[in-house]
Write a protein that holds these residues in place. Sequence first.
Motif, mmCIF file in Angstrom:
data_model
loop_
_atom_site.group_PDB
_atom_site.id
_atom_site.type_symbol
_atom_site.label_atom_id
_atom_site.label_comp_id
_atom_site.label_asym_id
_atom_site.label_seq_id
_atom_site.Cartn_x
_atom_site.Cartn_y
_atom_site.Cartn_z
ATOM 1 N N LEU A 58 -5.865 -3.878 5.256
ATOM 2 C CA LEU A 58 -4.660 -4.694 5.434
ATOM 3 C C LEU A 58 -4.910 -6.200 5.288
ATOM 4 C CD1 LEU A 58 -2.411 -3.216 8.256
ATOM 5 C CD2 LEU A 58 -1.715 -3.877 5.969
ATOM 6 N N PRO A 59 -5.980 -6.753 5.861
ATOM 7 C CA PRO A 59 -6.193 -8.199 5.713
ATOM 8 C C PRO A 59 -6.250 -8.654 4.250
ATOM 9 C CG PRO A 59 -7.603 -7.357 7.433
ATOM 10 C CD PRO A 59 -6.969 -6.158 6.771
ATOM 11 N N LEU A 60 -6.763 -7.824 3.359
ATOM 12 C CA LEU A 60 -6.803 -8.199 1.947
ATOM 13 C C LEU A 60 -5.406 -8.272 1.340
ATOM 14 C CD1 LEU A 60 -9.844 -6.152 0.617
ATOM 15 C CD2 LEU A 60 -9.703 -8.609 0.982
ATOM 16 N N ALA A 61 -4.506 -7.461 1.821
ATOM 17 C CA ALA A 61 -3.141 -7.467 1.307
ATOM 18 C C ALA A 61 -2.344 -8.641 1.873
ATOM 19 C CB ALA A 61 -2.446 -6.153 1.652
ATOM 20 N N LEU A 62 -2.793 -9.201 2.991
ATOM 21 C CA LEU A 62 -2.037 -10.244 3.676
ATOM 22 C C LEU A 62 -2.536 -11.655 3.378
ATOM 23 C CD1 LEU A 62 -1.686 -8.418 7.107
ATOM 24 C CD2 LEU A 62 0.027 -8.612 5.287
ATOM 25 N N THR A 63 -3.529 -11.789 2.523
ATOM 26 C CA THR A 63 -4.058 -13.108 2.169
ATOM 27 C C THR A 63 -4.428 -13.122 0.687
ATOM 28 O OG1 THR A 63 -5.687 -14.797 2.729
ATOM 29 C CG2 THR A 63 -6.433 -12.529 2.832
ATOM 30 N N ASP A 64 -4.422 -14.316 0.106
ATOM 31 C CA ASP A 64 -4.744 -14.455 -1.321
ATOM 32 C C ASP A 64 -6.223 -14.674 -1.582
ATOM 33 O OD1 ASP A 64 -2.081 -14.182 -2.003
ATOM 34 O OD2 ASP A 64 -1.712 -16.336 -2.014
ATOM 35 N N THR A 65 -6.986 -14.978 -0.556
ATOM 36 C CA THR A 65 -8.400 -15.283 -0.751
ATOM 37 C C THR A 65 -9.241 -14.432 0.186
ATOM 38 O OG1 THR A 65 -8.339 -17.021 0.919
ATOM 39 C CG2 THR A 65 -7.887 -17.680 -1.351
ATOM 40 N N LEU A 82 -7.809 -11.633 10.421
ATOM 41 C CA LEU A 82 -7.276 -12.834 9.775
ATOM 42 C C LEU A 82 -7.462 -14.088 10.615
ATOM 43 C CD1 LEU A 82 -4.040 -11.306 8.256
ATOM 44 C CD2 LEU A 82 -6.073 -12.058 7.014
ATOM 45 N N LYS A 83 -7.388 -13.965 11.919
ATOM 46 C CA LYS A 83 -7.594 -15.113 12.805
ATOM 47 C C LYS A 83 -9.069 -15.384 13.055
ATOM 48 C CE LYS A 83 -3.287 -15.007 15.394
ATOM 49 N NZ LYS A 83 -2.691 -14.841 16.731
ATOM 50 N N LYS A 84 -9.911 -14.464 12.574
ATOM 51 C CA LYS A 84 -11.351 -14.551 12.831
ATOM 52 C C LYS A 84 -11.587 -14.722 14.332
ATOM 53 C CE LYS A 84 -12.410 -16.232 8.280
ATOM 54 N NZ LYS A 84 -11.475 -16.966 7.511
ATOM 55 N N ALA A 85 -10.877 -13.914 15.092
ATOM 56 C CA ALA A 85 -10.895 -14.013 16.545
ATOM 57 C C ALA A 85 -12.038 -13.252 17.200
ATOM 58 C CB ALA A 85 -9.562 -13.519 17.111
ATOM 59 N N GLY A 86 -12.866 -12.593 16.429
ATOM 60 C CA GLY A 86 -13.986 -11.869 17.009
ATOM 61 C C GLY A 86 -14.286 -10.596 16.247
ATOM 62 N N PHE A 146 0.812 -1.204 0.000
ATOM 63 C CA PHE A 146 0.000 0.000 0.000
ATOM 64 C C PHE A 146 0.852 1.262 0.000
ATOM 65 C CE2 PHE A 146 -3.230 -2.771 2.216
ATOM 66 C CZ PHE A 146 -4.085 -2.845 1.132
ATOM 67 N N SER A 147 2.133 1.109 -0.019
ATOM 68 C CA SER A 147 3.082 2.226 0.005
ATOM 69 C C SER A 147 2.966 3.064 1.281
ATOM 70 C CB SER A 147 2.954 3.124 -1.228
ATOM 71 O OG SER A 147 1.807 3.941 -1.158
ATOM 72 N N LYS A 148 2.440 2.460 2.323
ATOM 73 C CA LYS A 148 2.361 3.099 3.634
ATOM 74 C C LYS A 148 2.864 2.097 4.668
ATOM 75 C CE LYS A 148 -1.546 6.049 2.533
ATOM 76 N NZ LYS A 148 -0.921 7.316 2.454
ATOM 77 N N ARG A 149 3.403 2.594 5.726
ATOM 78 C CA ARG A 149 3.885 1.725 6.796
ATOM 79 C C ARG A 149 2.814 1.628 7.880
ATOM 80 N NH1 ARG A 149 9.826 2.006 9.425
ATOM 81 N NH2 ARG A 149 9.597 0.118 10.660
ATOM 82 N N ALA A 150 2.439 0.394 8.216
ATOM 83 C CA ALA A 150 1.383 0.177 9.202
ATOM 84 C C ALA A 150 1.886 0.416 10.621
ATOM 85 C CB ALA A 150 0.846 -1.239 9.081
ATOM 86 N N CYS A 151 1.010 0.949 11.459
ATOM 87 C CA CYS A 151 1.291 1.114 12.888
ATOM 88 C C CYS A 151 0.945 -0.194 13.605
ATOM 89 C CB CYS A 151 0.431 2.229 13.466
ATOM 90 S SG CYS A 151 0.781 3.850 12.775
ATOM 91 N N LEU A 152 1.425 -0.339 14.820
ATOM 92 C CA LEU A 152 1.182 -1.557 15.591
ATOM 93 C C LEU A 152 -0.317 -1.814 15.754
ATOM 94 C CD1 LEU A 152 2.266 -3.962 17.158
ATOM 95 C CD2 LEU A 152 2.395 -2.490 19.182
ATOM 96 N N LYS A 212 -4.624 0.788 -6.602
ATOM 97 C CA LYS A 212 -3.179 1.057 -6.602
ATOM 98 C C LYS A 212 -2.396 -0.112 -6.022
ATOM 99 C CE LYS A 212 -3.564 6.062 -6.306
ATOM 100 N NZ LYS A 212 -3.443 7.229 -5.423
ATOM 101 N N ALA A 213 -3.024 -0.879 -5.131
ATOM 102 C CA ALA A 213 -2.378 -2.034 -4.520
ATOM 103 C C ALA A 213 -2.604 -3.309 -5.328
ATOM 104 C CB ALA A 213 -2.896 -2.228 -3.100
#
Length: 88
Positions: free
Chosen positions: A39-46, A17-21, A1-7, A68-69
């Motif tokens: 972010l979750p869309l960028a970190l998984t293929d499906t 992503l963990k579907k934890a709630g 995304f050309s941006k740096r994610a915060c914690l 753009k991503a």
Amino acid sequence: FSKRACLWQLKVAEVFLKKAGDVIYIVSIGMGKTLAFWLPLALTDTGVQIVITPLKQLGHQSVSFLAKAGINNISISAETASLVNFRV
């Protein structure tokens, strides 16, 4: 995304992503809410993610941001709602 994610954004993505709630986060204007929920869309293929926003402008910004991503996406509004747009 050309941006740096915060914690906190990474922690939000992890819960998705963990579907934890359910995720509710309260953040000031300009702090990166958009990046946090895409972010979750960028970190998984499906997967499919649906984001509901009260403003058409936010929908248009999301389309631009994701395009753009290299992520396929669409913004649905009264003007664009059609059967073609709802096919998977």
